[in-house]
Design an enzyme around this catalytic site. Structure first.
Site, short mmCIF file in Angstrom:
data_model
loop_
_atom_site.label_atom_id
_atom_site.label_comp_id
_atom_site.label_asym_id
_atom_site.label_seq_id
_atom_site.Cartn_x
_atom_site.Cartn_y
_atom_site.Cartn_z
N SER A 1 0.98 -1.28 -0.03
CA SER A 1 -0.06 -0.04 0.13
C SER A 1 0.96 1.30 0.05
O SER A 1 1.93 1.20 0.53
CB SER A 1 -0.96 0.02 1.30
OG SER A 1 -1.41 1.25 1.53
N TYR B 1 -1.60 0.18 10.70
CA TYR B 1 -2.00 -0.09 9.19
C TYR B 1 -0.76 -0.04 8.55
O TYR B 1 -0.12 -0.91 7.88
CB TYR B 1 -3.16 0.36 8.59
CG TYR B 1 -3.33 0.15 7.06
CD1 TYR B 1 -3.64 -1.25 7.12
CD2 TYR B 1 -3.18 0.90 6.41
CE1 TYR B 1 -3.93 -1.71 5.51
CE2 TYR B 1 -3.29 0.69 5.09
CZ TYR B 1 -3.60 -0.86 4.85
OH TYR B 1 -3.72 -0.99 3.37
#
Length: 232
Positions: free
Chosen positions: A143, A156
């Site tokens: 990501s 995250y």
């Protein structure tokens, strides 16, 4: 004949979103695809669609890849159905509460178990055969949160930084083995995970699927190590 004819791919998190898009595109290029995810109803829908429309065949295997036994079973089922696994796409991921101040330890553990351990379990299950055959391609979906941290994404982002670290280190470990490693870092993609992020322009899941195909279809001497895909 598609660019990936006679190849076998395993895609985790394949029941929806990016994983489903990757699976369909790989099958359209002729690969046989093993779809792994927890939601069996959505898996069956994707399996049926690919078997109806794709050049390659699909097999759905229900699995929680945060569990080592499940990850190993997916690879076992792929081997039995289609022969050795040529491509592993570690796509399954959890994006939950990302701040440390929240104190939501259970959610942190879910992200660590899926986003980090799940990646490692899949690699561990498939790598010995790839090394033995001097052939294979591991693609880890990270990501842009593994490149940049916001005040809402601490935990995250930490898991996605870890995915990038695993990809970078593994690529060095596997130099001259014939096994390639690619890390793909998507920006915001229009999936159920991005539902709470307003009206900003988002990527489509197919944009990431196309990046996967690009990496997979380079000449054998070319290893595309890192792809970052962002919306304009």
């Amino acid at each position: 004949m598609g660019k990936l004819a006679n190849k076998t791919a395993v895609v985790t998190g394949a029941s929806s979103g990016i994983g489903a898009a990757i699976s369909k595109v790989l099958a359209s290029e002729g690969a046989n695809v093993v779809l792994a995810a927890r939601r069996v109803d959505k898996l069956r829908e994707a399996e049926q669609e690919i078997n109806r429309n794709g050049s390659g065949k699909a097999l759905a295997v229900q699995a929680d890849i945060s569990k080592r036994a499940d990850a190993e079973n997916v690879i076992k089922q792929a081997d039995e159905a289609f022969g050795s696994v040529d491509i592993l796409v570690n796509n399954a991921g959890q994006m939950l509460t990302g701040t440390v101040q929240s104190g939501k330890v259970d959610e942190w553990e879910q992200m660590i178990d899926v986003n980090i351990k799940g990646v490692l379990y899949g690699i561990n299950a498939v790598l010995p055969s790839m090394i033995e055959r001097s052939s294979g391609h591991i693609i880890n979906i990270a990501s842009v949160s593994g490149l940049e941290v916001t005040k809402m994404s601490t935990v995250y982002s930490a898991t996605k930084f870890a995915v990038r670290a695993i990809s970078t280190g593994l690529e060095k470990e596997l130099a001259r083995t014939g096994v390639r490693v690619t890390n793909i870092s998507p920006g915001m993609v229009d999936t159920r995970l991005s539902g709470g992020f307003g009206d900003r322009k988002k990527l489509e899941a197919d944009d990431i699927a196309n990046a996967v195909v690009y990496a997979l279809t380079q000449p054998g001497y070319v290893n595309v190590n890192e792809i970052t895909v962002r919306p304009v």
